[in-house]
Structures are given as C-alpha cells and as structure tokens.
Design a protein around this motif. Structure first.
Motif, PDB file in Angstrom:
ATOM      1  N   ARG A  97      44.968  46.853  34.627  1.00 43.07           N
ATOM      2  CA  ARG A  97      45.089  48.030  34.166  1.00 43.07           C
ATOM      3  C   ARG A  97      45.908  48.087  32.756  1.00 43.07           C
ATOM      4  N   SER A 131      45.823  42.067  43.772  1.00 38.54           N
ATOM      5  CA  SER A 131      44.746  43.158  43.343  1.00 38.54           C
ATOM      6  C   SER A 131      43.336  42.480  43.261  1.00 38.54           C
ATOM      7  N   GLU A 156      37.460  40.762  46.133  1.00 37.95           N
ATOM      8  CA  GLU A 156      36.133  41.377  46.072  1.00 37.95           C
ATOM      9  C   GLU A 156      35.799  43.087  46.323  1.00 37.95           C
ATOM     10  N   ASP A 157      36.923  43.571  47.254  1.00 35.42           N
ATOM     11  CA  ASP A 157      37.116  44.784  47.595  1.00 35.42           C
ATOM     12  C   ASP A 157      37.348  45.739  46.493  1.00 35.42           C
ATOM     13  N   ASN A 158      37.982  45.204  45.330  1.00 34.54           N
ATOM     14  CA  ASN A 158      38.528  46.069  44.350  1.00 34.54           C
ATOM     15  C   ASN A 158      37.625  45.952  43.204  1.00 34.54           C
ATOM     16  N   LYS A 205      30.177  42.555  38.629  1.00 33.47           N
ATOM     17  CA  LYS A 205      31.173  43.121  39.363  1.00 33.47           C
ATOM     18  C   LYS A 205      32.539  42.687  38.881  1.00 33.47           C
ATOM     19  N   VAL A 218      37.283  42.830  38.745  1.00 33.37           N
ATOM     20  CA  VAL A 218      38.414  43.609  38.788  1.00 33.37           C
ATOM     21  C   VAL A 218      38.998  43.844  37.315  1.00 33.37           C
TER      22      VAL A 218
END
Length: 131
Positions: free
Chosen positions: A131, A111, A114-116, A126, A128
């Motif tokens: 949870r 997870s 960088e896309d997340n 920015k 991640v």
C-alpha cells in the motif's frame, strides 16, 4: 513566509511480494519486486527497505537501480517468512524525466499471504501489492 512544495504523486509504480519457484534451490520463495507500469522508464532508483514492530527492527536494506524500463520490473530482494510478523516498508525514490518522486510502500504484518494475492501489472503473476 513558508512556501508549500508540490510533491508529485507517484503513479504506475508498485511494490509487490511474489511467491514463486526458485530453480536453484527447488523451493517456493517470496520475493519483492518493483514494478513500473508507466509509459516511460524510471531512473536513478533508490530503495530502502526495513521491517519493524513494537520490539523488533530489521537492518535496513539499501539498493540502487540505474533504470527500470517502461512496462518493466526489477527484483529487489528475497523476503524471509520470519519477517512477515513485522510491518515491512519500502521507500522508493526515483526520477521520471527531470522530476524526482518518492513514496513509501508498506506491507503490513501478516499481509504477505497467498490469500491476499492479486494479478500484478507487467509481471503477469499473482502477488501481494504493497500500500
């Protein structure tokens, strides 16, 4: 007769992986941050971090932080890309006033990418979110 214990819900506290430039080594690295987006400082913060899967487990990292100010953050650790294949968890225990809070945050395997990444509170970068 067993009494139910009310466990207070953790609010405004986050763990995030942030990809950032390391001035010392002139590299881009992932680092784990604890973010306090609340209006009050959190105190006596205890952190236990570990990664695992069905066959591998990292050694636990333990850290204590005296205070994370309101609308503040603390860098917890550098995280090496070799452990991205593991489920990485961060158990955060702290006091807010006289009440103890505890939450396990998890960055599931693969997870951290960088896309997340999303815009993070307080840090203005920015990253991640766990949870």
């Amino acid at each position: 007769m067993k009494k139910d214990i009310d466990i207070p819900e953790v609010k405004d506290v986050y763990v995030a992986a942030v990809f950032e430039f390391n001035e010392d080594y002139k590299t881009h690295d992932w680092n784990i941050y604890l973010i306090n987006d609340g209006a009050s400082p959190i105190e006596t913060v205890l952190v236990v971090a570990q990664g695992y899967d069905d066959t591998d487990m990292t050694s636990p990292m333990r850290k204590s932080i005296a205070v994370v100010p309101a609308k503040g953050f603390a860098k917890l650790e550098y995280i090496d890309e070799s452990v991205f294949k593991l489920d990485n968890f961060f158990t955060i225990t702290y006091f807010l006033g006289n009440t103890m809070y505890d939450k396990r945050f998890e960055l599931p395997r693969f997870s951290i990418a960088e896309d997340n990444a999303v815009m993070l509170p307080v840090l203005g970068k920015k990253g991640v979110l766990a949870r």
